[in-house]
Motif scaffolding. Structure first.
Motif, PDB file in Angstrom:
ATOM      1  N   ASP A 139       1.141  -1.682  -0.398  1.00  0.00           N
ATOM      2  CA  ASP A 139       0.072   0.224   0.191  1.00  0.00           C
ATOM      3  C   ASP A 139       0.967   1.128   0.136  1.00  0.00           C
ATOM      4  O   ASP A 139       0.280   2.213   0.109  1.00  0.00           O
ATOM      5  CB  ASP A 139      -1.238  -0.293   1.708  1.00  0.00           C
ATOM      6  N   GLY A 140       2.146   0.972  -0.549  1.00  0.00           N
ATOM      7  CA  GLY A 140       2.837   1.462  -0.208  1.00  0.00           C
ATOM      8  C   GLY A 140       3.282   2.909  -1.952  1.00  0.00           C
ATOM      9  O   GLY A 140       1.992   2.491  -2.475  1.00  0.00           O
ATOM     10  N   PRO A 141       3.670   3.670  -1.468  1.00  0.00           N
ATOM     11  CA  PRO A 141       3.820   4.339  -3.280  1.00  0.00           C
ATOM     12  C   PRO A 141       4.454   3.521  -4.240  1.00  0.00           C
ATOM     13  O   PRO A 141       4.534   2.332  -4.135  1.00  0.00           O
ATOM     14  CB  PRO A 141       5.099   5.465  -3.125  1.00  0.00           C
ATOM     15  N   GLU A 142       3.470   3.600  -5.665  1.00  0.00           N
ATOM     16  CA  GLU A 142       3.583   3.479  -6.713  1.00  0.00           C
ATOM     17  C   GLU A 142       5.401   3.276  -7.286  1.00  0.00           C
ATOM     18  O   GLU A 142       6.032   4.291  -7.428  1.00  0.00           O
ATOM     19  CB  GLU A 142       2.683   3.376  -7.778  1.00  0.00           C
ATOM     20  N   PRO A 143       6.014   1.695  -7.036  1.00  0.00           N
ATOM     21  CA  PRO A 143       7.337   1.586  -7.793  1.00  0.00           C
ATOM     22  C   PRO A 143       7.814   2.372  -9.193  1.00  0.00           C
ATOM     23  O   PRO A 143       6.665   1.436 -10.216  1.00  0.00           O
ATOM     24  CB  PRO A 143       7.905   0.890  -7.135  1.00  0.00           C
ATOM     25  N   ILE A 144       8.375   2.821  -9.703  1.00  0.00           N
ATOM     26  CA  ILE A 144       8.841   3.230 -10.852  1.00  0.00           C
ATOM     27  C   ILE A 144      10.645   3.505 -11.316  1.00  0.00           C
ATOM     28  O   ILE A 144      10.881   3.428 -10.014  1.00  0.00           O
ATOM     29  CB  ILE A 144       8.484   4.966 -11.172  1.00  0.00           C
TER      30      ILE A 144
END
Lengths: 297, 324
Positions: A139-144
């Motif tokens: 549920d953390g930030p979207e990985p890029i």
């Protein structure tokens, strides 16, 4: 100060070839020590040329493989050149069962000698080494992910083990520098290639489409990058501009790989100022906000 | 089979230690090998304050060797005691602490600080690091300064003192004798050799520092000669080092006159070397029917061997240079 107990010998019988020392109480922060590594004689299971000067090396490494975390590296001794003493560090590309694989580019005499080695030959390997990427949380930030050339190799395990998918920006000089695009797509990641000569994907540096994407939408995203230093520096600049967290895997000249020779140091911001930290031990992955790109006057 | 040797008052269970700066503070290797099997653990050089070290690149691989200019990066006395001593004091083998300063007073102060720390095996005086602007090599290449440093540290501590000598001298004999006369219990021979490498494409030195110190197998024959020369000139024991990769290399040092040996650069690429040296030494002794490792010390069979020239017994480097 954290106290930590090691039970290297308690691991398992299948690591019979791995050498480990008996338990000892260490008084030092684990961040300041090499990770749980072993030294083992590995067998080359497969060795193939991928494109032009890129090779894929698969090793049977039962001591190393089960311990690998995304972003860690293996330090290989290439015996075929006895006058070249030092090991060469390689990001661990994949780890499956008792094997690890390494995706590398021939850049000098050491890698040229490695490229001539055949299946069945043995390589002394030390690993897994270094502190790698922190796995994204569901549920953390979207990985890029951002990769330059063989930097893709350092990101594969992160992409595989991440509980959520995102976008991979991959760049290179020309089409043949774009590696393992299909592998990342197969894991469910969206891959956006860029080449400097425009022979594949978007024409330009990998950070250009990344910037366009972040301008479109930056909130709740986190960057993970591996590639040449100018690329990493540009990624750090974008992360700062967009207020995003970023983890960078630094590609530094290394010697011992286990924190003692102090060759691979990078200037890192600390509470009181800055200090040199070791890419092989505190790194190779650093928080982008910590890295100083120039030594303060 | 006896492997134990004495370095002055310090007893080692076997004659194999590691060279300062190639083994961190021991703890880094604890996961790969049992440190209690070594003769002693020798840690990286410590001075009064934390030291940041030189810019990068700090090392360059050269043919059969390694060039370095690290710049003695380290945590300082307090940082060392806080971070690393709790680990090192648990070891059953002695810890040799390499110390340095930028002035004679600083050397003595560091020695005094460690004198107050319980459990230290010995202090090794680094008077020969080529990679820092102040201190280090200037003390190791000026015989009178060397004598003053050793004397000051001798007054500051009752711990066994080992003086690590520079190879960058015309004759090592006056330096070895000066250290002995001022109360050094043993000598370490040798530190890295001043050297340089150039990238021909950029025309820049391969080290950010421009010049550095050469170590690794390529310096071994130089080190053997220095140990041989010093061993004939002093009574105190010598720790021989420089390019040891195997038991065979170590035995050469013993035959040249070293009482103990230190594995250095090999720790960077073959971390189990020191243990392999101990094992190989035992096999060699068995093969040659030897029961005491001390029977190897200085037993090189030198044709027409003579003692050192009496004229070398001087403490003035200018004089000793003139004689060459």
């Amino acid at each position: 100060m954290l106290r930590l107990l090691l039970f290297c010998r308690g691991q398992s019988a299948r690591q019979a070839t791995a050498r480990a020392a008996p338990p000892l109480t260490l008084g030092v922060s684990p961040r300041m020590l090499p990770s749980t590594m072993v030294e083992e004689s590995t067998e080359i299971l497969a060795h193939e040329r991928v494109t032009e000067s890129y090779y894929l090396l698969t090793l049977r490494a039962p001591g190393i493989a089960p311990r690998v975390q995304p972003g860690q590296f293996a330090h290989l001794r290439i015996w075929s050149r006895p006058d070249a003493l030092l090991r060469r560090p390689f990001s661990i590309y994949q780890a499956r069962g008792d094997t690890i694989s390494i995706l590398y580019k021939v850049v000098g005499k050491g890698t040229a000698a490695l490229a001539r080695m055949q299946p069945g030959e043995r390589l002394d390997a030390l690993g897994p080494l270094g502190h790698g990427f922190a796995l994204p949380s569901p549920d953390g930030p979207e990985p890029i992910l951002v990769a330059g050339g063989y930097g893709m190799a350092a990101l594969y395990l992160l992409a595989e083990r991440s509980p959520r998918r995102g976008i991979v920006f991959v760049g290179g000089r020309r089409r043949t520098d774009i590696l393992c695009e299909a592998e990342f797509r197969a894991l469910g990641w969206e891959v956006r290639p860029a080449t400097e000569d425009g022979s594949y994907g978007v024409r330009g540096l990998v950070t250009e489409p990344l910037q366009v994407e972040l301008q479109r939408h930056a909130a709740h995203r986190k960057l993970y990058a591996c590639g040449p230093t100018p690329m990493l520096r540009a990624v750090a600049r974008l992360a700062e501009a967009f207020g995003l967290p970023a983890e960078l895997s630094l590609d530094e000249h290394m010697c011992c790989g286990m924190g003692v020779c102090l060759t691979c140091v990078v200037p890192v911001r600390t509470d009181g100022g800055w200090e040199y930290q070791r890419a092989c031990t505190e790194g190779p992955v650093f928080d982008a906000r910590q890295v100083l790109w120039e030594i303060p006057a | 089979m006896n492997l134990s040797v004495q370095l002055g008052p310090l007893r080692l269970q076997n004659p194999v230690t590691v060279a300062s700066g190639t083994f961190g503070y021991g703890v880094e290797y604890a996961r790969l090998l049992d440190l209690n099997q070594l003769g002693a653990v020798t840690v990286k050089g410590i001075c009064l304050r934390p030291v940041r070290g030189n810019p990068t690149p700090r090392t360059a691989e050269v043919t059969s060797g390694l060039l370095n200019a690290i710049g003695l990066q380290g945590p300082g006395v307090d940082g060392f005691i806080r971070q690393y001593w709790p680990f090192l004091r648990q070891l059953r083998v002695p810890t040799i602490i390499n110390i340095w300063g930028t002035t004679i007073e600083e050397y003595a102060e560091v020695a005094r600080r460690f004198d107050q720390l319980e459990g230290v095996g010995a202090l090794e005086l680094n008077v020969s690091c080529p990679n820092i602007k102040e201190g280090g090599a200037q003390f190791g290449t000026d015989c009178r300064l060397l004598a003053r440093v050793v004397a000051a540290c001798r007054k500051a501590t009752r711990l066994p003192l080992i003086t690590k000598l520079s190879p960058n001298v015309v004759s090592i004999v006056p330096y070895a004798r000066a250290a002995e006369q001022e109360g050094s219990d043993a000598l370490s021979i040798m530190n890295s050799y001043p050297a340089m490498a150039i990238d021909i494409e950029t025309r820049r030195p391969r080290l950010a520092n421009g010049v550095g110190g050469l170590t690794g197998p390529c310096i071994k024959p130089i080190a053997i000669k220095l140990v041989y020369d010093a061993a004939r000139a002093v009574r105190i024991p010598i720790i021989g080092m420089g390019g040891i990769q195997s038991a065979e290399d170590a035995i050469e040092f013993l035959l040249a006159g070293a009482t103990a040996v230190a594995v250095g650069t090999a720790n960077f690429y073959a971390p189990r070397t020191a243990l392999e040296v101990i094992e190989g030494l035992q096999r060699y002794m068995q093969r040659h029917g030897l029961t005491d490792v001390r029977d190897l010390i200085g037993r090189v069979d030198m044709p027409g061997a003579a003692g050192p020239a009496a004229s070398e017994n001087t403490c003035t480097p200018a004089e000793s240079r003139m004689q060459q």
